[in-house]
Scaffold this motif. Structure first.
Motif, PDB file in Angstrom:
ATOM      1  N   ARG A  89       0.845  -1.195   0.000  1.00 21.92           N
ATOM      2  CA  ARG A  89       0.000   0.000   0.000  1.00 21.92           C
ATOM      3  C   ARG A  89       0.881   1.245   0.000  1.00 21.92           C
ATOM      4  O   ARG A  89       1.916   1.271   0.665  1.00 21.92           O
ATOM      5  CB  ARG A  89      -0.913   0.004   1.236  1.00 21.92           C
TER       6      ARG A  89
ATOM      7  N   TRP B 156       0.930   5.850  -0.231  1.00 18.20           N
ATOM      8  CA  TRP B 156       0.208   7.023   0.253  1.00 18.20           C
ATOM      9  C   TRP B 156      -0.799   7.512  -0.783  1.00 18.20           C
ATOM     10  O   TRP B 156      -0.511   7.531  -1.976  1.00 18.20           O
ATOM     11  CB  TRP B 156       1.193   8.166   0.541  1.00 18.20           C
ATOM     12  N   VAL B 157      -1.966   7.933  -0.298  1.00 16.81           N
ATOM     13  CA  VAL B 157      -2.969   8.604  -1.138  1.00 16.81           C
ATOM     14  C   VAL B 157      -3.443   9.837  -0.355  1.00 16.81           C
ATOM     15  O   VAL B 157      -3.233   9.909   0.871  1.00 16.81           O
ATOM     16  CB  VAL B 157      -4.165   7.666  -1.474  1.00 16.81           C
TER      17      VAL B 157
ATOM     18  N   GLN C 197      -6.165  10.846   0.895  1.00 13.47           N
ATOM     19  CA  GLN C 197      -7.038  10.600   2.061  1.00 13.47           C
ATOM     20  C   GLN C 197      -6.254  10.224   3.308  1.00 13.47           C
ATOM     21  O   GLN C 197      -6.771  10.255   4.430  1.00 13.47           O
ATOM     22  CB  GLN C 197      -8.034   9.449   1.783  1.00 13.47           C
ATOM     23  N   ASP C 198      -4.973   9.871   3.142  1.00 16.28           N
ATOM     24  CA  ASP C 198      -4.167   9.464   4.297  1.00 16.28           C
ATOM     25  C   ASP C 198      -3.938  10.604   5.285  1.00 16.28           C
ATOM     26  O   ASP C 198      -3.566  10.346   6.430  1.00 16.28           O
ATOM     27  CB  ASP C 198      -2.826   8.879   3.832  1.00 16.28           C
TER      28      ASP C 198
ATOM     29  N   ARG D 151       2.878   2.193   5.066  1.00 18.28           N
ATOM     30  CA  ARG D 151       2.925   2.578   3.652  1.00 18.28           C
ATOM     31  C   ARG D 151       4.377   2.414   3.243  1.00 18.28           C
ATOM     32  O   ARG D 151       5.250   3.083   3.820  1.00 18.28           O
ATOM     33  CB  ARG D 151       2.534   4.051   3.435  1.00 18.28           C
TER      34      ARG D 151
ATOM     35  N   ARG E 157       1.286  -0.333 -11.023  1.00 11.40           N
ATOM     36  CA  ARG E 157       0.497   0.652 -10.271  1.00 11.40           C
ATOM     37  C   ARG E 157      -0.814   0.893 -11.007  1.00 11.40           C
ATOM     38  O   ARG E 157      -0.993   0.490 -12.166  1.00 11.40           O
ATOM     39  CB  ARG E 157       1.291   1.962 -10.138  1.00 11.40           C
TER      40      ARG E 157
ATOM     41  N   LYS F 188      -4.344   5.615 -12.052  1.00 13.84           N
ATOM     42  CA  LYS F 188      -4.704   6.837 -11.315  1.00 13.84           C
ATOM     43  C   LYS F 188      -3.571   7.313 -10.395  1.00 13.84           C
ATOM     44  O   LYS F 188      -3.706   8.340  -9.741  1.00 13.84           O
ATOM     45  CB  LYS F 188      -5.951   6.584 -10.464  1.00 13.84           C
ATOM     46  N   HIS F 189      -2.518   6.524 -10.281  1.00 14.14           N
ATOM     47  CA  HIS F 189      -1.399   6.926  -9.417  1.00 14.14           C
ATOM     48  C   HIS F 189      -0.211   7.320 -10.289  1.00 14.14           C
ATOM     49  O   HIS F 189       0.040   6.699 -11.318  1.00 14.14           O
ATOM     50  CB  HIS F 189      -1.012   5.779  -8.477  1.00 14.14           C
TER      51      HIS F 189
ATOM     52  N   ARG G 180      -5.947   2.228  -6.531  1.00 15.09           N
ATOM     53  CA  ARG G 180      -5.142   3.460  -6.535  1.00 15.09           C
ATOM     54  C   ARG G 180      -4.140   3.524  -5.376  1.00 15.09           C
ATOM     55  O   ARG G 180      -3.061   4.095  -5.492  1.00 15.09           O
ATOM     56  CB  ARG G 180      -6.107   4.649  -6.445  1.00 15.09           C
ATOM     57  N   SER G 181      -4.505   2.923  -4.245  1.00 10.15           N
ATOM     58  CA  SER G 181      -3.615   2.995  -3.078  1.00 10.15           C
ATOM     59  C   SER G 181      -2.634   1.815  -3.017  1.00 10.15           C
ATOM     60  O   SER G 181      -1.896   1.693  -2.050  1.00 10.15           O
ATOM     61  CB  SER G 181      -4.446   3.037  -1.788  1.00 10.15           C
TER      62      SER G 181
END
Ligand SMILES: C[S@@+](CC[C@H](N)C(=O)[O-])C[C@H]1O[C@@H](n2cnc3c(N)ncnc32)[C@H](O)[C@@H]1O
Length: 274
Positions: A177, A179-180, A182-183, A221, A242, A245-246, A264-265
């Motif tokens: 996992r 970082w995104v 929302q983190d 992460r 990946r 979207k990343h 995405r995460s």
């Protein structure tokens, strides 16, 4: 060693021991594996979700053409066998490894019903960081939505273990996992949630609740660069997969690949063992 990160899995494992049937286990604790809830769920549907993912991932990662019927696979974090049943139909031998011994018992039941149980071995990861398996004993080591749940040091230890047990010329296929945005909220909320799991008497109950468990169990992460720092001397042809979207990770010694099926995460390391 008892890690805070082990609490929700042990709690779900103990809960699974109380359930009268495998279908009840899926209704009560299946969400810890695939985030699906419902009073009508069955083990058959649960296993179907794994069937859809195993070959799809291996094919997307360029491994669809390997000689699976002659190969052995080690799965780190098998849970109750959502994907293991499918792997046992594809590979000559499958070793399901998990932190929780009750999950491994249920995994055997799942594979007995929906896979090839004579090809299955289970292996308890009692300390959450060492595999009780011989060096160079597996053709492919696979792990999905597991390493993100470990203490960071244990996740890196399990990467080393995956490389240790993979034969030269074999493959590691490991999911992590990252970082995104929302983190910003999820990371501190997760830390608080993990603290509550240590509270006397109510802690274990909180750890079985869906929201606190989901907040707290994403325990690390790791970036491709951090994982490659551990693995680069042992692998060749490292590919990072990946989500589209990343953004690319640009980790030295890896190629950047995109697969729509990657959350995405998440990201995956797919590499050949030297
Ligand atoms: C989200 S579940 C995923 C299970 C399975 N891969 C699937 O997709 O259905 C995570 C699994 O990893 C196991 N696990 C968590 N920490 C672990 C550790 N340190 N070592 C081995 N297994 C671990 C849990 O017990 C649980 O079965």
């Amino acid at each position: 060693m008892t890690r805070r990160q082990h609490v929700p899995w042990k709690a779900a494992g103990s809960a699974s021991e109380q359930e009268p049937s495998a279908d009840d286990v899926v209704r009560e604790t299946g969400w810890v594996f695939n985030n699906v809830t419902g009073s009508e769920l069955s083990l058959a549907e649960f296993v179907t979700t794994g069937d859809r993912e195993t070959l799809a991932y291996l094919t997307a990662f360029g491994l669809g053409g390997v000689d699976m019927p002659s190969m052995s696979l080690v799965e780190i974090g098998s849970g109750i066998g959502r994907m293991t049943a499918s792997f046992s139909r594809m590979f000559a031998r499958v070793v399901a490894c998990d932190l929780d011994a009750a999950f491994l018992e249920r995994c055997r039941e799942t594979v007995a019903q929906f896979g090839e149980v004579h090809r299955l071995q289970t292996s308890h990861v009692a300390d959450g960081r060492s595999l009780q398996l011989a060096d160079a004993s597996a053709d492919l080591v696979f792990s999905y939505i597991t390493l993100q749940h470990c203490h960071r040091d244990d996740a890196l230890a399990l990467v080393r273990e995956a490389l240790r047990v993979t034969k030269p010329g074999g493959y590691v296929v490991l999911n992590f996992r990252t970082w995104v945005p929302q983190d910003v909220l999820l990371w501190p909320a997760g830390k608080i949630s993990r603290l509550t799991w240590r509270l006397p008497s109510i802690g274990p109950k909180i750890a079985q609740m869906r929201l606190p468990a989901r907040l707290g169990w994403q325990a690390n992460r790791l970036s491709p660069a951090e994982v490659m720092a551990v693995g680069k001397a042992s692998v060749t042809g490292a590919r990072i997969f990946r989500s589209p979207k990343h953004r690319p990770f640009h980790a030295t010694g890896t190629t950047d690949d995109v697969f729509e099926g990657v959350h995405r995460s998440h990201w995956w390391l797919v590499a050949e063992r030297r």
